[in-house]
Write an enzyme that holds these catalytic residues in place. Sequence first.
Site: not given
Length: 333
Positions: A81-83, A106, A108, A139, A141, A165, A193, A217
Site C-alpha cells: 500500500n501507499a502510506t 494507509k 495517518k 491508522d 496509532n 488500524e 498493530d 512487523k
Amino acid sequence: MSLPAVDELLAGLHVVAIPMRVPFRGVRVREAALLHGPEGWGEFAPFLEYGPAQASRWLAAGVEAAWESWPETVRGTVPVNATVPAVGPGEVPGVLARFPGCTTAKVKVAERGQPSSADVDRVAAVRAALGREGRIRVDANGGWGVEEAADVLGRLARYDLEYAEQPCATVEELRDLRLLLGRRGLGVPVAADESIRKASDPLRVRDLAAADVVVVKVAPLGGVRAALEVVQACGLPAVVSSALDTSVGMAAGVALAAALPDLPYACGLGTVALLEGDVTPEPLVPQAGSLPAGRVAADPDLLDRWAAPPERTTWWRERVAAAHAHLDPGGPA
C-alpha cells in the site's frame, strides 16, 4: 543457531541517518544500525524511545536476517500500500505519486495537535485521488478513546474504509470499539498493530476477540519465524507492515509476507519511498504496486553517504550491546 557475541555484531556494524521526505510520527531523520553476517545484511532500528528489553526483539530480527536463512516463500512478489502521513489534502496527490501502481493507501489519522476534521479532509482527498476502486485504511496509532474512535470512524465510513488500524490504545478498548461499531451498524473492521507488536502476550487480541485483522512487523516480533508463529496462533487475516526501515530491513518484511500461506491484503511495506535516500542503489520501492522477495545488500558508498555522526554511531553501538544483554545466548537468535 547460537547468538553471536556482541563483539561479532559490532565488528560489522554501520549506522546511517537518512532524512524523511516528510515527517512521519514525529520522525524527521531515520537512524538505523545495519549488521553484516554470514548470510548477508540485517537491520536494527527500534525507535529511540524503546528500552533495551523491547529493543532486543529488533536485534533478534536483525541477527536472524544476517546469520540465518529465511523461510521458504510461496510467492515471488508482494502487493503493497501507499502510506499517507498527516499532510494537508493538497499534498496527498504528491505523496501518492511516490507509490506507483499502488491501489491501496494507509492514511495517518489522530495526529496530535490536529482536529478530526483534518482526518476527514485527508481521507476525502485520498478517495478522490484513488477513485472508487481504490482501497483506504486508516491508522490512528492508538490515538483515540472508544467513543471518539466510533465518532470519527462514523464520519470516515462514507469513504468506504478497508479497516481502521489500532484506533484505540488497549486490547480492551479495541474489543469495546468493535462492539460499539456493531451496535451503530458501522461495518468498519478493526486491525490490531501495537497490541500485537508491543504486547507481552500478542495472543490476547485473539482471546478477547478484539480485532478482525492483525498487523505484524518482523522486527518488533523478533524475526520472520517468530512473526509467522504469531500469525498462525492468532488465526486472523494478516497484514505485514514496516517501521520506516531501509531496504535492508524492508526485505525481512517482504520475506514474511512472501512466506504467509494467505495474503488477503496489500502490505505496508512501501515506506522506503518516504526516505530521502537508501543504503542500496536499487531501493525496495513499489513497482506496479508490488515489491520482489529477496535479500538486499548494503552498498559501501551509500553507507558512507548516509553515515551517522560519530556520537550517534557510538550511541547505537552502546544500544546494540544493551539489547544483546537481554537475548538468550544459548537459544535461537
